[in-house]
Design an enzyme around this catalytic site. Structure first.
Site: not given
Ligand SMILES: CC(C)(COP(=O)([O-])OP(=O)([O-])OC[C@H]1O[C@@H](n2cnc3c(N)ncnc32)[C@H](O)[C@@H]1OP(=O)([O-])[O-])[C@@H](O)C(=O)NCCC(=O)NCCSC(=O)C[C@@](C)(O)CC(=O)[O-]
Ligand SMILES: NC(=O)C1=CN([C@@H]2O[C@H](COP(=O)(O)OP(=O)(O)OC[C@H]3O[C@@H](n4cnc5c(N)ncnc54)[C@H](OP(=O)(O)O)[C@@H]3O)[C@@H](O)[C@H]2O)C=CC1
Length: 409
Positions: A105, A234, A309, A404
């Site tokens: 996005e 989920k 996940d 956007h």
């Molecule tokens: C686009 C901006 C940031 C412009 O914002 P601006 O203030 O006009 O931009 P600017 O050129 O003055 O720059 C300000 C800062 O933005 C950053 N920035 C600016 N341009 C860049 C770039 N190219 N790459 C990396 N960083 C950038 C950067 O940090 C910059 O600071 P600087 O470093 O220059 O001091 C602003 O208008 C904005 O944030 N718009 C919102 C966009 C957004 O949040 N989209 C999210 C997705 S929307 C969606 O998926 C969900 C939705 C909307 O449907 C959910 C709902 O229902 O609400």
């Molecule tokens: N089975 C299911 O129903 C589901 C599975 N998943 C999947 O499960 C996976 C994640 O499961 P998850 O159990 O997190 O991972 P893993 O099955 O990969 O197991 C991780 C293992 O790492 C070991 N371990 C080593 N160091 C650490 C530490 N510092 N802290 C914790 N554990 C450590 C543990 O072994 P030990 O236990 O021997 O100590 C632990 O069981 C993902 O791939 C996900 O997509 C997602 C949803 C449902």
């Protein structure tokens, strides 16, 4: 990566699949993972006419993904970028960090980047994990409510035995709680574990199965399913919003008025009003579980980048954003009730995802265990706060569609 068309082994294996001698999923038993993957591409290429040249152009040995996918063809590549650096005052994450985000996005990274830069200008964001626990809730069949009550009493009296059985399956996991729920002749036991640095769904499932064996041996109850949907994994669910699941994490910040005006082209009062009318009243009217603007954007992008996940974005985006004008400044918070994250296990060990965790300095197990996953939860919460700040500002200043149009098309 193997070029499928030039690999005689892949070609002869593909031929065997076409002849009906082998199934696609049996290829790994006859070749190394890269060759099996190449043979699968040849079969799918021939059957569908799709050219899978780019899908096959991956940058790590296919065997590294063996515990992550079956019937592998290659990889889908999603652009990854960084926002930041951002100052984080967390319980586990501390200091300046870059946030890795993978997305398609346009404008999202720019927005989160702007938010991060403003958070840092305001002195940084606070973040704290307030609760942690992965749940699994099996469902048991009993005869009637009399037997249901007997099972609930037995569970309450035998938590130690269930804990011993569950914890015998893991060296890291700890069983913290078992809460029973009864609906007629169905009994759900919601097991909650401290899974340390693992997201913990495999760990909790394996441990719960061992505990269920004890329940079935010692009571009349019969296990119907190891997951009875009261977990809840989920699917959108109020229980996760109220009780939490994975990490319950909050981030907040106070931004001086002049920073809001100069950097975000709006005012604290306008953001606060917009937050009430959009994120609270609008979401209530819609019957939404998400009282926020786009927390899912940051959760999804950081999940993809760091190997979480991706289906758990459903509950990760279960968040409430609040905004207040305080003495002329802006107070903003975001609270994520059920963010399921880990830094070990699952997709976190894939090479590109592990590199993204390295950007945050939290690959693998933390010291103490659990601290790396706590830090990841705090970074995601701060990213979500930055995203909320920037999008709310763009809406308040009427810059959303132009941003956007400029960056996302
Ligand atoms: C686009 C901006 C940031 C412009 O914002 P601006 O203030 O006009 O931009 P600017 O050129 O003055 O720059 C300000 C800062 O933005 C950053 N920035 C600016 N341009 C860049 C770039 N190219 N790459 C990396 N960083 C950038 C950067 O940090 C910059 O600071 P600087 O470093 O220059 O001091 C602003 O208008 C904005 O944030 N718009 C919102 C966009 C957004 O949040 N989209 C999210 C997705 S929307 C969606 O998926 C969900 C939705 C909307 O449907 C959910 C709902 O229902 O609400
Ligand atoms: N089975 C299911 O129903 C589901 C599975 N998943 C999947 O499960 C996976 C994640 O499961 P998850 O159990 O997190 O991972 P893993 O099955 O990969 O197991 C991780 C293992 O790492 C070991 N371990 C080593 N160091 C650490 C530490 N510092 N802290 C914790 N554990 C450590 C543990 O072994 P030990 O236990 O021997 O100590 C632990 O069981 C993902 O791939 C996900 O997509 C997602 C949803 C449902």
């Amino acid at each position: 990566m193997t070029d499928a068309a030039d690999d005689p082994d892949a070609e002869s294996l593909a031929e065997r699949v076409r002849d009906g001698d082998l199934a696609l999923h049996e290829l790994d038993e006859h070749a190394d993972a890269d060759t099996a993957t190449a043979a699968r591409r040849l079969v799918v290429d021939a059957d569908t006419g799709a050219s899978l040249e780019t899908v096959g152009n991956y940058g790590f040995p296919a065997e590294r993904a063996e515990s992550n996918i079956e019937n592998m063809l290659g990889t889908v590549q999603i652009p990854v970028g960084v926002a930041g650096p951002v100052d984080v005052n967390g319980g586990a994450a501390d200091g300046e960090g870059y946030l890795p985000l993978a997305t398609t996005e346009g404008a999202l990274l720019a927005s989160v980047n702007r938010g991060c830069s403003v958070l840092s200008q305001a002195g940084g964001a606070n973040a704290r994990v307030l609760k942690s626990g992965m749940t699994r809730a099996p469902v048991f069949r009993v005869t009637d409510v009399v037997e249901a009550e007997a099972l609930v009493s037995w569970v309450r009296d035998n938590v130690d035995r269930l804990t011993e059985a569950a914890e015998s399956t893991t060296s890291h996991g700890e069983l913290d709680d078992v809460t029973p729920y009864v609906v007629g002749n169905s009994v759900y036991l919601r097991f909650r574990y401290d899974t340390k640095d693992a997201m913990g769904m495999n760990m909790a499932t394996i441990a719960t199965e061992a505990a269920c064996d004890v329940v079935e041996t010692e009571t009349e109850a019969e296990l119907v399913a190891l997951s009875g949907n009261l977990c809840t994994d989920k699917k959108p669910a109020a229980i996760n919003a109220v009780e939490g699941r994975g990490r319950t994490v909050t981030a907040d910040v106070t931004i001086p008025r002049e920073v809001v005006e100069n950097r975000l082209h709006t005012t604290p009062g306008d953001i606060a009003e917009l937050n009430v009318r959009k994120n609270l009243v609008g979401s209530a009217k819609a019957g939404s579980l998400g009282f926020n603007a786009h927390v899912a954007n940051v959760v999804a992008a950081m999940f993809l980048a760091t190997g979480q996940d991706e289906a758990q974005v459903v509950e990760g985006a279960n968040a409430i954003t609040t905004a207040e004008e305080r003495d002329g400044d802006l107070y903003l918070s975001v609270s994520l009730a059920s963010l399921e994250v880990g830094t070990v296990g699952g997709g976190t060990k894939l090479p590109t995802q592990a590199e993204a965790l390295d950007i945050l300095g939290i690959r693998g197990g933390g010291d103490p265990a659990g601290s790396n996953a706590d830090a990841l939860a705090e970074y995601v919460a701060v990213g979500a706060l930055a995203g909320e700040l920037s999008l709310l500002s763009a809406l308040a200043s009427r810059h959303l569609s132009s941003a956007h149009a400029e960056l996302g098309r």
